[in-house]
Design a protein around this motif. Structure first.
Motif, mmCIF file in Angstrom:
data_model
loop_
_atom_site.group_PDB
_atom_site.id
_atom_site.type_symbol
_atom_site.label_atom_id
_atom_site.label_comp_id
_atom_site.label_asym_id
_atom_site.label_seq_id
_atom_site.Cartn_x
_atom_site.Cartn_y
_atom_site.Cartn_z
ATOM 1 N N SER A 118 -1.088 6.241 -3.778
ATOM 2 C CA SER A 118 0.327 6.567 -3.936
ATOM 3 C C SER A 118 1.059 5.531 -4.780
ATOM 4 C CB SER A 118 0.996 6.666 -2.563
ATOM 5 O OG SER A 118 0.877 5.438 -1.851
ATOM 6 N N GLN A 119 0.516 4.314 -4.821
ATOM 7 C CA GLN A 119 1.144 3.256 -5.615
ATOM 8 C C GLN A 119 0.537 3.146 -7.005
ATOM 9 O OE1 GLN A 119 1.062 -0.650 -3.815
ATOM 10 N NE2 GLN A 119 1.939 -1.662 -5.613
ATOM 11 N N TYR A 133 0.104 -8.688 -8.751
ATOM 12 C CA TYR A 133 0.270 -8.025 -7.460
ATOM 13 C C TYR A 133 -0.126 -8.948 -6.307
ATOM 14 C CZ TYR A 133 0.794 -3.725 -10.142
ATOM 15 O OH TYR A 133 1.239 -2.765 -11.018
ATOM 16 N N GLU A 171 1.469 -0.911 3.616
ATOM 17 C CA GLU A 171 2.297 -1.232 2.445
ATOM 18 C C GLU A 171 2.993 -2.585 2.572
ATOM 19 O OE1 GLU A 171 4.781 1.969 1.092
ATOM 20 O OE2 GLU A 171 3.391 3.499 1.797
ATOM 21 N N ASP A 174 -0.147 -5.335 -1.733
ATOM 22 C CA ASP A 174 -0.573 -4.334 -2.712
ATOM 23 C C ASP A 174 -2.077 -4.076 -2.714
ATOM 24 O OD1 ASP A 174 2.086 -4.057 -3.795
ATOM 25 O OD2 ASP A 174 1.781 -6.000 -4.781
#
Length: 274
Positions: A118-119, A133, A171, A174
């Motif tokens: 989703s990221q 990240y 979440e 990352d």
């Protein structure tokens, strides 16, 4: 003639095993909980590739071991400080080379950075992009050392490696580092959906060779006994059967390792990295 020679070697090894094992009762073995190498089932039973290999070594050497699943940092510290103790599922690296006496490679894995689909969608990131990240790792692990070496700044260091995966799913960070071969077992044990994550960067310059190792000041006879026993389970094909059982047969480093070290004595106890 070959069968007679093999039988004599087996008898001699058995007698030697009984002699050495009589001197060393209930060897302490330390490890972190990490599927599919070593983990505890709901009924409390220990299982995994490393546990199966250890059981084979115990049968071959006629020794007994007591396995303690603790945090990675504690397992590493205990074996560094305790003669005749063993650590299983440890990556063999140049930094650790002279800190332990090495028994043999049980499997080779190839690590990658993983994040939520989703990221990251289907993005494949460069090494420099990855460094932007946040990454969660087990403290003082091989992955942690890799991040330190390459000056990663957004690092969350945890006691247990499984927590790194959970933090990504929640979440809170990352990325985490893992091999594709181990992820199905780990995510299943954590009741997480592996289809929710994606590999965004493979660490091609750092294959990981998973080893068994003794404390540096351990009995030479005990270490030699386990090194020889490991060579026997490799030669007999038992190691490859266990790798296949746990879905890791395609990551076998043993045949490659033997070929590269064919001219060295006791090659299975020699350096596993290439």
């Amino acid at each position: 003639m070959r069968n007679i020679r093999t039988s004599l070697i087996f008898i001699a090894f058995s007698l030697y095993s009984h002699y050495v094992s009589a001197q060393h009762k209930d060897i302490l073995v330390y490890a972190e909980q990490l599927a599919p190498f070593q983990f505890q089932e709901n009924d409390g039973k220990l299982t995994g590739l490393a546990i199966d290999v250890l059981n084979e070594l115990n049968r071959t050497t006629v020794t007994s071991t007591s396995v303690q699943l603790v945090s990675w940092a504690r397992a590493y510290k205990e074996v560094l400080e305790t003669p005749n103790s063993m650590i299983i599922s440890i990556a063999r690296t140049a930094k650790r080379e002279n800190k332990f006496q090495w028994i043999g490679c049980i499997v080779k894995t190839s690590p990658s950075f993983w994040g939520l689909k989703s990221q990251f969608k289907n993005a494949q990131l460069t090494f420099e992009e990855i460094k932007q990240y946040s990454v969660a790792v087990s403290r003082n692990s091989n992955d942690d050392n890799y991040l330190k070496k390459h000056n990663f700044h957004h690092v969350y260091r945890l006691v247990y490696e499984e927590k790194a995966i959970e933090m990504v799913f929640k979440e809170r960070v990352d990325l985490f580092i893992a091999s594709k071969a181990t992820l199905p077992s780990v995510t299943s044990s954590l009741t997480l959906d592996i289809d929710d994550i994606i590999a965004v960067h493979q660490i091609k310059d750092r294959p990981t060779y998973i080893n068994f190792a003794f404390n540096k000041d351990s009995s030479p006879e005990l270490v030699k006994l386990y090194q020889n026993a490991f060579a026997m389970i490799v030669k007999s094909g038992k190691l490859q059967k266990l790798q296949k059982k746990w879905g890791l047969v395609n990551t076998n480093a043993t045949s490659q390792y033997q070929a590269e070290n064919a001219n060295r004595t006791n090659s299975l106890a020699h350096h596993c990295e290439t």
